[in-house]
Enzyme design. Structure first.
Site, PDB file in Angstrom:
ATOM      1  N   ARG A   1       0.872  -1.191   0.000  1.00 37.54           N
ATOM      2  CA  ARG A   1       0.000   0.000   0.000  1.00 37.54           C
ATOM      3  C   ARG A   1       0.894   1.221   0.000  1.00 37.54           C
ATOM      4  O   ARG A   1       1.678   1.425   0.929  1.00 37.54           O
ATOM      5  CB  ARG A   1      -0.907  -0.002   1.235  1.00 37.54           C
ATOM      6  CG  ARG A   1      -1.597   1.332   1.464  1.00 37.54           C
ATOM      7  CD  ARG A   1      -2.721   1.270   2.460  1.00 37.54           C
ATOM      8  NE  ARG A   1      -3.865   0.598   1.891  1.00 37.54           N
ATOM      9  CZ  ARG A   1      -5.092   0.640   2.419  1.00 37.54           C
ATOM     10  NH1 ARG A   1      -5.317   1.335   3.512  1.00 37.54           N
ATOM     11  NH2 ARG A   1      -6.094   0.003   1.844  1.00 37.54           N
TER      12      ARG A   1
ATOM     13  N   HIS B   1      -7.242   0.873  -6.490  1.00 35.72           N
ATOM     14  CA  HIS B   1      -7.427  -0.018  -5.326  1.00 35.72           C
ATOM     15  C   HIS B   1      -8.081  -1.310  -5.844  1.00 35.72           C
ATOM     16  O   HIS B   1      -9.233  -1.616  -5.541  1.00 35.72           O
ATOM     17  CB  HIS B   1      -8.309   0.681  -4.278  1.00 35.72           C
ATOM     18  CG  HIS B   1      -8.289   0.049  -2.923  1.00 35.72           C
ATOM     19  ND1 HIS B   1      -7.510  -1.043  -2.607  1.00 35.72           N
ATOM     20  CD2 HIS B   1      -8.962   0.365  -1.779  1.00 35.72           C
ATOM     21  CE1 HIS B   1      -7.708  -1.360  -1.332  1.00 35.72           C
ATOM     22  NE2 HIS B   1      -8.586  -0.532  -0.808  1.00 35.72           N
TER      23      HIS B   1
ATOM     24  N   GLN C   1      -9.845  -4.069  -3.633  1.00 36.70           N
ATOM     25  CA  GLN C   1     -11.162  -3.669  -3.132  1.00 36.70           C
ATOM     26  C   GLN C   1     -12.242  -4.021  -4.153  1.00 36.70           C
ATOM     27  O   GLN C   1     -13.330  -4.475  -3.796  1.00 36.70           O
ATOM     28  CB  GLN C   1     -11.169  -2.155  -2.863  1.00 36.70           C
ATOM     29  CG  GLN C   1     -12.490  -1.643  -2.339  1.00 36.70           C
ATOM     30  CD  GLN C   1     -12.792  -2.112  -0.928  1.00 36.70           C
ATOM     31  OE1 GLN C   1     -11.977  -1.965  -0.046  1.00 36.70           O
ATOM     32  NE2 GLN C   1     -13.963  -2.683  -0.720  1.00 36.70           N
TER      33      GLN C   1
ATOM     34  N   ASP D   1     -17.205   6.988  -2.100  1.00 37.31           N
ATOM     35  CA  ASP D   1     -15.960   6.844  -1.328  1.00 37.31           C
ATOM     36  C   ASP D   1     -15.780   8.156  -0.575  1.00 37.31           C
ATOM     37  O   ASP D   1     -16.458   9.157  -0.864  1.00 37.31           O
ATOM     38  CB  ASP D   1     -14.784   6.572  -2.287  1.00 37.31           C
ATOM     39  CG  ASP D   1     -13.468   6.310  -1.563  1.00 37.31           C
ATOM     40  OD1 ASP D   1     -13.496   5.948  -0.361  1.00 37.31           O
ATOM     41  OD2 ASP D   1     -12.401   6.480  -2.188  1.00 37.31           O
TER      42      ASP D   1
ATOM     43  N   CYS E   1     -16.273   1.191   0.345  1.00 41.66           N
ATOM     44  CA  CYS E   1     -15.034   0.464   0.669  1.00 41.66           C
ATOM     45  C   CYS E   1     -14.652   0.626   2.130  1.00 41.66           C
ATOM     46  O   CYS E   1     -13.970  -0.227   2.681  1.00 41.66           O
ATOM     47  CB  CYS E   1     -13.901   0.908  -0.247  1.00 41.66           C
ATOM     48  SG  CYS E   1     -13.344   2.600   0.001  1.00 41.66           S
TER      49      CYS E   1
ATOM     50  N   ARG F   1     -13.210  -8.862   1.375  1.00 42.45           N
ATOM     51  CA  ARG F   1     -11.799  -8.555   1.116  1.00 42.45           C
ATOM     52  C   ARG F   1     -10.967  -9.800   1.371  1.00 42.45           C
ATOM     53  O   ARG F   1     -10.073 -10.146   0.600  1.00 42.45           O
ATOM     54  CB  ARG F   1     -11.309  -7.409   2.018  1.00 42.45           C
ATOM     55  CG  ARG F   1     -11.916  -6.042   1.733  1.00 42.45           C
ATOM     56  CD  ARG F   1     -11.470  -5.489   0.396  1.00 42.45           C
ATOM     57  NE  ARG F   1     -10.020  -5.369   0.287  1.00 42.45           N
ATOM     58  CZ  ARG F   1      -9.301  -4.373   0.812  1.00 42.45           C
ATOM     59  NH1 ARG F   1      -9.879  -3.383   1.467  1.00 42.45           N
ATOM     60  NH2 ARG F   1      -7.982  -4.341   0.654  1.00 42.45           N
TER      61      ARG F   1
HETATM   62  N1  NVA Z   1      -9.895   6.782  -1.544  1.00 37.16           N
HETATM   63  C1  NVA Z   1      -9.565   6.287  -0.233  1.00 37.16           C
HETATM   64  C2  NVA Z   1      -9.783   4.812  -0.135  1.00 37.16           C
HETATM   65  C3  NVA Z   1      -9.557   4.223   1.238  1.00 37.16           C
HETATM   66  C4  NVA Z   1      -9.678   2.732   1.287  1.00 37.16           C
HETATM   67  C5  NVA Z   1      -8.135   6.653   0.109  1.00 37.16           C
HETATM   68  O1  NVA Z   1      -7.263   6.516  -0.755  1.00 37.16           O
HETATM   69  O2  NVA Z   1      -7.898   7.100   1.236  1.00 37.16           O
HETATM   70  N1   CP Z   2     -11.127  -0.322   2.308  1.00 33.85           N
HETATM   71  C1   CP Z   2      -9.873  -0.354   2.777  1.00 33.85           C
HETATM   72  O1   CP Z   2      -8.910  -0.529   2.034  1.00 33.85           O
HETATM   73  O2   CP Z   2      -9.780  -0.207   4.138  1.00 33.85           O
HETATM   74  P1   CP Z   2      -8.458   0.045   4.985  1.00 33.85           P
HETATM   75  O3   CP Z   2      -7.939   1.398   4.621  1.00 33.85           O
HETATM   76  O4   CP Z   2      -8.897  -0.035   6.425  1.00 33.85           O
HETATM   77  O5   CP Z   2      -7.458  -1.023   4.646  1.00 33.85           O
END
Ligand code: NVA
Ligand code: CP
Length: 307
Positions: A101, A128, A131, A224, A264, A292
């Site tokens: 990540r 992502h 997801q 989101d 998500c 997930r």
């Molecule tokens: N768009 C959000 C998704 C979190 C799972 C982010 O990147 O923070």
């Molecule tokens: N949806 C998702 O990726 O959640 P986290 O940021 O908690 O991993």
């Protein structure tokens, strides 16, 4: 040839369907596949915070017979101190897969280019894709299919989730409708790519600034956060910019009567979605969060089989 999963279209439409089918199989039979027996170790690297991704990958690797190694990049040599390429060369000799990540998507491409073990994107600034495997599995479970359904994504379309929805849902043969303010419309290259995919799968992509237009009769409704990780300093501006884009009961009422709601997570009740909708009867967010685990296990099994 090792396969990586950095973005939604790193797999074909048929491969996506196969991974989702395997995810449903593994949900019913969690310990039936053991590609990491040994145990082999899988590196889970986090440059950003996480709850679901960290837990689901750690549990998933263990379920598949392996040992998860969670690496907080702040306390490793990655980043300023050691290049991504050198990190990849160290890891690939010791682990069975690398899950990362991060911020810039180019880092994942550099990791993959230097790794002989699969690299999985567990969220970048651009995509992502893990997801979306879970989201599509959830749609499949609740609707019995994905192809031909209409999904409405309302809110920040200039982020990773919007890109992944566009590409993954087009691959699944869905009709993707996006509604976002002019300033937050999706990346033009991603839209072009999603449209080309949709042409092959029987899906479609449409963009507007009107939540009502996007949601009318939709089978699946989603959104989101308006403030993604790394955008915290823009919070006040973004809340002002997204006024009118909250998915509330009135808007949700314009979707199909049997529409489901996805998110998500983490969610910010009162901004992108009202508590009434996200905690209401059409919301399937807890199935989605659980999936997930199953979908990523399917992905890891599938990737292990390709190598
Ligand atoms: N768009 C959000 C998704 C979190 C799972 C982010 O990147 O923070
Ligand atoms: N949806 C998702 O990726 O959640 P986290 O940021 O908690 O991993």
């Amino acid at each position: 040839m090792v396969r990586h999963f950095l973005k939604d279209d790193d797999i074909t439409s048929a491969e996506q369907a196969e991974i989702i089918r395997l995810g449903i199989e593994l949900k019913n039979s969690p310990y039936s596949r053991r590609p990491f027996e040994g145990p082999k170790t899988v590196a889970l690297i986090f440059d950003k915070t996480s709850t679901r991704t960290r837990v689901s990958f750690a549990v998933g690797v263990a379920d598949l017979g392996g040992a998860p190694l969670i690496i907080d990049s702040q306390t490793s040599q990655m980043g300023g101190k050691e290049s991504v390429a050198d990190t990849a060369r160290v890891l690939e000799r010791q682990v069975a897969a690398i899950v990362w990540r991060t911020y810039a998507h180019s880092g994942l491409e550099e990791m993959a280019a230097n790794s002989r073990v699969p690299v999985i994107n567990s969220l970048s600034d651009d995509y992502h894709p893990c997801q979306l495997l879970a989201d599509l599995m959830t749609v499949q479970e609740h609707k019995g299919k994905t192809a031909g359904l209409t999904i409405a994504y309302i809110g920040d379309a200039a982020n990773n989730m919007a890109n992944s929805y566009l590409v993954a849902c087009a691959l699944a043969g869905m009709h993707v409708r996006v509604a976002a303010p002019a300033k937050y419309q999706p990346n033009a290259d991603v839209v072009t790519k999603a449209r080309a995919i949709a042409e092959q799968t029987g899906g479609s992509v449409s963009l507007s600034q009107s939540p009502a237009e996007a949601i009318a009769g939709a089978d699946v409704v989603t959104t989101d956060t308006w403030i993604s990780m790394g955008q915290e300093s823009e919070k006040a501006q973004r809340i002002a910019d997204f006024a009118g884009y909250t998915i509330d009961a009135n808007l949700m009422g314009q979707a199909a009567t049997d529409a489901i709601f996805l998110h998500c997570l983490p969610a910010y009740r009162g901004y992108e979605v009202s508590a009434e909708v996200i905690d209401g009867p059409q919301s399937v967010i807890w199935d989605e969060a659980e999936n997930r685990l199953h979908a990523q296990k399917a992905l890891m099994v599938w990737l292990a089989e390709q190598g």
